[in-house]
Design an enzyme around this catalytic site. Structure first.
Site, PDB file in Angstrom:
ATOM      1  CD  GLN A   1      22.311   8.360 -34.583  1.00 46.53           C
ATOM      2  OE1 GLN A   1      22.581   7.173 -34.382  1.00 46.53           O
ATOM      3  NE2 GLN A   1      23.147   9.169 -35.191  1.00 46.53           N
ATOM      4  CG  ASN A   2      22.717  13.788 -30.139  1.00 45.95           C
ATOM      5  OD1 ASN A   2      23.219  12.680 -30.297  1.00 45.95           O
ATOM      6  ND2 ASN A   2      23.258  14.894 -30.608  1.00 45.95           N
TER       7      ASN A   2
ATOM      8  CG  HIS B   1      18.221   6.828 -30.767  1.00 39.72           C
ATOM      9  ND1 HIS B   1      19.587   6.750 -30.963  1.00 39.72           N
ATOM     10  CD2 HIS B   1      17.667   6.029 -31.712  1.00 39.72           C
ATOM     11  CE1 HIS B   1      19.839   5.936 -31.980  1.00 39.72           C
ATOM     12  NE2 HIS B   1      18.701   5.484 -32.457  1.00 39.72           N
TER      13      HIS B   1
ATOM     14  CB  THR C   1      26.327   9.883 -36.028  1.00 37.10           C
ATOM     15  OG1 THR C   1      25.947   8.537 -35.724  1.00 37.10           O
ATOM     16  CG2 THR C   1      26.101  10.153 -37.490  1.00 37.10           C
TER      17      THR C   1
ATOM     18  CB  ALA D   1      30.239  19.383 -34.980  1.00 41.55           C
TER      19      ALA D   1
HETATM   20  N1  APR Z   1      32.743  17.177 -33.886  1.00 44.67           N
HETATM   21  C1  APR Z   1      32.313  16.258 -34.793  1.00 44.67           C
HETATM   22  N2  APR Z   1      32.282  14.935 -34.551  1.00 44.67           N
HETATM   23  C2  APR Z   1      32.707  14.515 -33.344  1.00 44.67           C
HETATM   24  C3  APR Z   1      33.175  15.411 -32.353  1.00 44.67           C
HETATM   25  C4  APR Z   1      33.191  16.798 -32.667  1.00 44.67           C
HETATM   26  N3  APR Z   1      33.616  17.725 -31.795  1.00 44.67           N
HETATM   27  N4  APR Z   1      33.538  14.679 -31.258  1.00 44.67           N
HETATM   28  C5  APR Z   1      33.305  13.395 -31.574  1.00 44.67           C
HETATM   29  N5  APR Z   1      32.813  13.291 -32.827  1.00 44.67           N
HETATM   30  C6  APR Z   1      32.411  12.089 -33.561  1.00 44.67           C
HETATM   31  C7  APR Z   1      33.220  10.851 -33.212  1.00 44.67           C
HETATM   32  O1  APR Z   1      34.391  10.781 -34.005  1.00 44.67           O
HETATM   33  C8  APR Z   1      32.231   9.738 -33.524  1.00 44.67           C
HETATM   34  O2  APR Z   1      32.335   9.336 -34.882  1.00 44.67           O
HETATM   35  O3  APR Z   1      31.089  11.796 -33.182  1.00 44.67           O
HETATM   36  C9  APR Z   1      30.879  10.398 -33.288  1.00 44.67           C
HETATM   37  C10 APR Z   1      30.172   9.947 -32.030  1.00 44.67           C
HETATM   38  O4  APR Z   1      29.849   8.593 -32.138  1.00 44.67           O
HETATM   39  P1  APR Z   1      29.071   7.807 -31.005  1.00 44.67           P
HETATM   40  O5  APR Z   1      29.705   8.102 -29.698  1.00 44.67           O
HETATM   41  O6  APR Z   1      28.989   6.382 -31.437  1.00 44.67           O
HETATM   42  O7  APR Z   1      27.622   8.479 -30.980  1.00 44.67           O
HETATM   43  P2  APR Z   1      26.373   8.220 -31.942  1.00 44.67           P
HETATM   44  O8  APR Z   1      26.816   7.909 -33.327  1.00 44.67           O
HETATM   45  O9  APR Z   1      25.463   9.373 -31.743  1.00 44.67           O
HETATM   46  O10 APR Z   1      25.738   6.913 -31.283  1.00 44.67           O
HETATM   47  C11 APR Z   1      24.558   6.419 -31.845  1.00 44.67           C
HETATM   48  O11 APR Z   1      24.329   4.789 -30.109  1.00 44.67           O
HETATM   49  O12 APR Z   1      24.480   4.221 -27.859  1.00 44.67           O
HETATM   50  C12 APR Z   1      23.641   4.559 -28.893  1.00 44.67           C
HETATM   51  O13 APR Z   1      21.482   5.423 -28.715  1.00 44.67           O
HETATM   52  C13 APR Z   1      22.831   5.784 -28.596  1.00 44.67           C
HETATM   53  O14 APR Z   1      22.126   7.570 -30.073  1.00 44.67           O
HETATM   54  C14 APR Z   1      23.228   6.746 -29.687  1.00 44.67           C
HETATM   55  C15 APR Z   1      23.668   5.821 -30.788  1.00 44.67           C
END
Ligand code: APR
Length: 231
Positions: free
Chosen positions: A90-91, A108, A175, A218
């Site tokens: 999604q990145n 995305h 995610t 991660a």
């Molecule tokens: N290692 C593992 N997980 C982590 C770390 C880490 N170091 N740091 C944060 N996280 C986790 C958080 O706990 C959270 O559950 O990563 C997740 C990030 O979640 P979001 O910020 O919601 O990101 P994501 O899930 O990629 O968002 C999805 O939303 O805004 C839209 O299009 C955008 O692609 C994005 C989508």
């Protein structure tokens, strides 16, 4: 020995240790902006310059970050598994590719790509878009960030679901499980018969859908999991 077929879904958490901010962790703001002010077609219609400035800054910031051990571990898994591994991300950063991965679907979109609203072409792009450069294909000054905004249809859904249907193992990394359709992949993979594993800092919104969950950064969890697979 044949490899299991693995589909990995990654989100912002896999790039967090590289210094790329996540979306929902801190105060609900993304680099000081509300998501709906920069990541919707409506925001672009109302304030194109502000949206361009935001994505131009994110694109420029890619030069200041580097892949971390989680990206490198997935690239090493691809080197061993070849076509049996597909990374769906999604990145919009390019850290999987910079670690050496080649089988990556950016559902995305990508910061380093521009989409022409004139001809529909997608072009590799490293500079700014806010100064309204002409489209390399048609010449129109209609290039926008090639990212999928809220309300738009993600890329590559046919290929993603075809891979989920064949997968033996589905792994979700970093995610929050808050944004569909990606948040629904775990249930789809389960229904198709795959085992499912979550690797995330904390339990995600969808943790209970997984057969197994491991919580931690991660940069530690992903290399450990890959080492298990490559045994
Ligand atoms: N290692 C593992 N997980 C982590 C770390 C880490 N170091 N740091 C944060 N996280 C986790 C958080 O706990 C959270 O559950 O990563 C997740 C990030 O979640 P979001 O910020 O919601 O990101 P994501 O899930 O990629 O968002 C999805 O939303 O805004 C839209 O299009 C955008 O692609 C994005 C989508």
């Amino acid at each position: 020995m044949t490899s299991p077929r693995v589909v990995v879904l990654t989100g912002a958490g896999i790039s967090a240790e590289s210094g790329v901010p996540t979306f929902r962790d801190a105060d609900g703001l993304w680099e000081g902006h509300r998501v709906e002010d920069v990541a919707t077609p409506e925001a672009y219609e109302l304030q194109p310059s502000a949206v361009h400035a935001f994505y131009d800054a994110r694109r420029a910031a890619l030069a200041r970050v580097a892949p971390n051990p989680a990206h490198h571990a997935l690239a090493a898994l691809e080197a061993a598994y070849g076509d049996d591994l597909l990374v769906v991300t999604q990145n919009i950063d390019d850290l999987h590719e910079r670690a050496g991965a080649t089988r990556v679907l950016h559902m995305h979109g990508e910061l380093r790509s521009a989409l022409c609203r004139g001809c529909g072409g997608r072009y590799a792009w490293d500079g700014d878009l806010g100064d309204r450069p002409p489209c390399p294909g048609c010449g129109a000054t209609e290039l926008r960030p090639d990212v999928v905004w809220f309300g738009e249809v993600p890329y590559e859904m046919d290929r993603i679901f075809a891979a989920l249907e064949r997968a033996d193992l589905f792994v979700s990394i970093g995610t929050s499980g808050a944004v569909y359709p990606a948040a629904g992949f775990v249930q789809a993979a389960s229904a198709y018969g795959a085992r499912t594993l979550e690797l995330n800092l904390v339990p995600s919104d969808g943790s209970h859908f997984f057969d197994e969950t491991r919580h931690g950064p991660a940069g530690r969890l992903v290399p450990a999991w890959v080492a298990e697979l490559l045994g």
